[in-house]
Scaffold this motif. Structure first.
Motif, PDB file in Angstrom:
ATOM      1  N   ALA A 140     -68.549 -50.332 -15.219  1.00 57.99           N
ATOM      2  CA  ALA A 140     -68.167 -51.610 -14.796  1.00 57.99           C
ATOM      3  C   ALA A 140     -66.700 -52.051 -15.420  1.00 57.99           C
ATOM      4  CB  ALA A 140     -69.105 -52.704 -15.297  1.00 57.99           C
ATOM      5  N   SER A 141     -66.102 -51.180 -16.249  1.00 56.04           N
ATOM      6  CA  SER A 141     -65.105 -51.544 -17.023  1.00 56.04           C
ATOM      7  C   SER A 141     -63.779 -51.175 -16.206  1.00 56.04           C
ATOM      8  CB  SER A 141     -64.997 -51.214 -18.122  1.00 56.04           C
ATOM      9  OG  SER A 141     -66.234 -51.571 -18.822  1.00 56.04           O
ATOM     10  N   ASP A 142     -62.640 -51.913 -16.170  1.00 60.11           N
ATOM     11  CA  ASP A 142     -61.305 -51.415 -15.908  1.00 60.11           C
ATOM     12  C   ASP A 142     -60.599 -51.187 -17.139  1.00 60.11           C
ATOM     13  OD1 ASP A 142     -61.325 -51.932 -12.897  1.00 60.11           O
ATOM     14  OD2 ASP A 142     -62.212 -53.660 -13.584  1.00 60.11           O
ATOM     15  N   LEU A 143     -60.959 -51.755 -18.100  1.00 57.57           N
ATOM     16  CA  LEU A 143     -60.204 -51.753 -19.401  1.00 57.57           C
ATOM     17  C   LEU A 143     -61.192 -51.605 -20.443  1.00 57.57           C
ATOM     18  CD1 LEU A 143     -56.721 -53.489 -20.147  1.00 57.57           C
ATOM     19  CD2 LEU A 143     -58.490 -53.493 -21.872  1.00 57.57           C
ATOM     20  N   ILE A 144     -61.016 -51.170 -21.558  1.00 59.96           N
ATOM     21  CA  ILE A 144     -61.861 -51.021 -22.906  1.00 59.96           C
ATOM     22  C   ILE A 144     -61.270 -51.103 -23.985  1.00 59.96           C
ATOM     23  CG2 ILE A 144     -63.647 -49.965 -24.075  1.00 59.96           C
ATOM     24  CD1 ILE A 144     -64.265 -48.130 -21.464  1.00 59.96           C
ATOM     25  N   ALA A 145     -61.664 -52.227 -24.573  1.00 56.97           N
ATOM     26  CA  ALA A 145     -61.376 -52.546 -25.991  1.00 56.97           C
ATOM     27  C   ALA A 145     -62.171 -52.269 -27.129  1.00 56.97           C
ATOM     28  CB  ALA A 145     -60.812 -53.938 -26.440  1.00 56.97           C
ATOM     29  N   SER A 146     -62.060 -51.374 -28.032  1.00 55.51           N
ATOM     30  CA  SER A 146     -63.337 -50.717 -28.903  1.00 55.51           C
ATOM     31  C   SER A 146     -62.855 -50.350 -30.399  1.00 55.51           C
ATOM     32  CB  SER A 146     -63.501 -49.406 -28.080  1.00 55.51           C
ATOM     33  OG  SER A 146     -64.732 -48.606 -28.788  1.00 55.51           O
ATOM     34  N   ARG A 147     -63.722 -50.420 -31.024  1.00 55.07           N
ATOM     35  CA  ARG A 147     -63.718 -49.480 -32.515  1.00 55.07           C
ATOM     36  C   ARG A 147     -63.468 -48.144 -32.205  1.00 55.07           C
ATOM     37  NH1 ARG A 147     -62.075 -53.194 -35.905  1.00 55.07           N
ATOM     38  NH2 ARG A 147     -63.386 -54.383 -37.255  1.00 55.07           N
ATOM     39  N   ALA A 148     -62.927 -47.434 -33.152  1.00 53.08           N
ATOM     40  CA  ALA A 148     -62.709 -45.986 -32.897  1.00 53.08           C
ATOM     41  C   ALA A 148     -63.399 -45.129 -34.041  1.00 53.08           C
ATOM     42  CB  ALA A 148     -60.909 -46.001 -33.380  1.00 53.08           C
ATOM     43  N   GLY A 149     -64.549 -45.190 -33.717  1.00 49.71           N
ATOM     44  CA  GLY A 149     -65.600 -44.186 -34.535  1.00 49.71           C
ATOM     45  C   GLY A 149     -65.465 -43.015 -33.572  1.00 49.71           C
ATOM     46  N   ALA A 150     -65.870 -41.845 -34.288  1.00 51.31           N
ATOM     47  CA  ALA A 150     -66.058 -40.525 -33.488  1.00 51.31           C
ATOM     48  C   ALA A 150     -66.719 -40.421 -32.175  1.00 51.31           C
ATOM     49  CB  ALA A 150     -66.517 -39.617 -34.583  1.00 51.31           C
ATOM     50  N   MET A 151     -67.846 -41.094 -32.369  1.00 54.47           N
ATOM     51  CA  MET A 151     -68.716 -41.324 -30.994  1.00 54.47           C
ATOM     52  C   MET A 151     -67.825 -42.007 -29.808  1.00 54.47           C
ATOM     53  SD  MET A 151     -71.229 -39.276 -31.452  1.00 54.47           S
ATOM     54  CE  MET A 151     -72.292 -39.595 -30.107  1.00 54.47           C
ATOM     55  N   SER A 152     -67.561 -42.921 -30.240  1.00 57.32           N
ATOM     56  CA  SER A 152     -66.596 -43.830 -29.472  1.00 57.32           C
ATOM     57  C   SER A 152     -65.509 -43.212 -28.839  1.00 57.32           C
ATOM     58  CB  SER A 152     -66.237 -45.225 -30.214  1.00 57.32           C
ATOM     59  OG  SER A 152     -67.311 -46.080 -30.539  1.00 57.32           O
ATOM     60  N   ILE A 153     -64.747 -42.553 -29.424  1.00 57.12           N
ATOM     61  CA  ILE A 153     -63.643 -41.708 -29.108  1.00 57.12           C
ATOM     62  C   ILE A 153     -63.918 -40.747 -28.016  1.00 57.12           C
ATOM     63  CG2 ILE A 153     -61.771 -39.847 -29.879  1.00 57.12           C
ATOM     64  CD1 ILE A 153     -61.063 -42.863 -30.634  1.00 57.12           C
ATOM     65  N   SER A 154     -64.963 -40.026 -28.404  1.00 58.01           N
ATOM     66  CA  SER A 154     -65.518 -38.768 -27.361  1.00 58.01           C
ATOM     67  C   SER A 154     -65.991 -39.566 -26.257  1.00 58.01           C
ATOM     68  CB  SER A 154     -66.696 -38.048 -28.118  1.00 58.01           C
ATOM     69  OG  SER A 154     -67.582 -38.676 -28.646  1.00 58.01           O
ATOM     70  N   GLU A 155     -66.645 -40.597 -26.166  1.00 57.34           N
ATOM     71  CA  GLU A 155     -67.324 -41.336 -25.025  1.00 57.34           C
ATOM     72  C   GLU A 155     -65.981 -41.871 -24.071  1.00 57.34           C
ATOM     73  OE1 GLU A 155     -69.986 -44.052 -26.160  1.00 57.34           O
ATOM     74  OE2 GLU A 155     -71.333 -42.606 -27.049  1.00 57.34           O
ATOM     75  N   LEU A 156     -65.192 -42.471 -25.177  1.00 63.13           N
ATOM     76  CA  LEU A 156     -64.100 -43.122 -24.008  1.00 63.13           C
ATOM     77  C   LEU A 156     -63.042 -41.994 -23.540  1.00 63.13           C
ATOM     78  CD1 LEU A 156     -63.149 -45.727 -26.918  1.00 63.13           C
ATOM     79  CD2 LEU A 156     -63.968 -46.322 -24.642  1.00 63.13           C
ATOM     80  N   ALA A 157     -62.959 -40.946 -24.002  1.00 61.58           N
ATOM     81  CA  ALA A 157     -62.186 -39.795 -23.359  1.00 61.58           C
ATOM     82  C   ALA A 157     -62.769 -39.345 -22.327  1.00 61.58           C
ATOM     83  CB  ALA A 157     -62.008 -38.452 -24.505  1.00 61.58           C
ATOM     84  N   LEU A 158     -64.413 -39.186 -22.194  1.00 61.32           N
ATOM     85  CA  LEU A 158     -64.987 -38.813 -21.123  1.00 61.32           C
ATOM     86  C   LEU A 158     -64.927 -40.006 -19.969  1.00 61.32           C
ATOM     87  CD1 LEU A 158     -68.153 -37.302 -22.785  1.00 61.32           C
ATOM     88  CD2 LEU A 158     -66.493 -36.014 -21.481  1.00 61.32           C
ATOM     89  N   VAL A 159     -65.026 -41.107 -20.396  1.00 65.44           N
ATOM     90  CA  VAL A 159     -65.056 -42.347 -19.423  1.00 65.44           C
ATOM     91  C   VAL A 159     -63.601 -42.492 -18.765  1.00 65.44           C
ATOM     92  CG1 VAL A 159     -65.241 -44.729 -19.196  1.00 65.44           C
ATOM     93  CG2 VAL A 159     -67.072 -43.409 -20.819  1.00 65.44           C
TER      94      VAL A 159
END
Length: 195
Positions: free
Chosen positions: A92-111
């Motif tokens: 649903a997102s056009d832009l994401i603001a997130s913490r930078a844990g390892a899992m988040s980073i890997s998910e955000l790269a895929l997304v």
């Protein structure tokens, strides 16, 4: 459209997904409140606000109170403690603001959606800043220090939403940073070592 309708938000506007992790992050919640309070009765985007389970009651009540005087803005915000359909939140997102844990980073790269990273300062050896820099150095994300997020999140979001060139560049660079087959590659390397 399916993802946006899942969250019951305005599908005609860009969607900003702001998440502080499953437990939530006080500074990011305060940043969202400040963003909404300083929007002068107009918000040109919708917000999925994942505030964290422990902060949900407090922020949901705050949003209800805020809505009494600012219903136009509050109607653009979906406040959630926890999100069990992260796939839909990302979609649903056009832009994401997130913490930078390892899992988040890997998910955000895929997304591969334009990303603002706000590393937690309360982690061992400041590893979230190192995680964030792995994407920032590739021009795949923008880093906002936790101490600056309350005052600067709104400006960063609006600048990025108004800069299609940078958003497109970030998407490409995030895709290039993704390692969708990492688990297979790790197994291959372990098997080589065992031979």
């Amino acid at each position: 459209k399916v993802a946006k309708s899942h969250f019951n938000i305005d599908t005609s506007k860009p969607v900003v997904f702001i998440m502080g992790g499953s437990l939530g992050a006080l500074s990011m919640n305060m940043a969202v409140r400040n963003l909404l309070e300083s929007s002068n009765n107009v918000l040109t985007y919708s917000v999925i606000w994942q505030c964290g389970a422990r902060f949900f009651n407090e922020n949901y009540k705050w949003l209800e109170e805020f809505s009494k005087k600012n219903s136009k803005i509050a109607d653009c915000v979906k406040c959630l403690g926890f999100i069990d359909r992260m796939d839909l939140a990302y979609a649903a997102s056009d832009l994401i603001a997130s913490r930078a844990g390892a899992m988040s980073i890997s998910e955000l790269a895929l997304v591969a959606k334009p990303t603002l990273l706000i590393p937690s300062p309360n982690v061992a050896e400041d590893h979230q800043t190192k995680n964030a820099k792995s994407l920032v150095d590739r021009r795949a994300a923008i880093l906002i220090k936790d101490c600056d997020v309350v005052n600067n999140l709104k400006d960063h979001i609006e600048e990025l939403l108004n800069d299609g060139t940078t958003r497109q560049e970030m998407k490409i660079n995030l895709k290039n940073a993704a390692r969708p087959n990492a688990s297979y590659q790790i197994v291959d390397e372990v098997e080589k070592l065992l031979r």
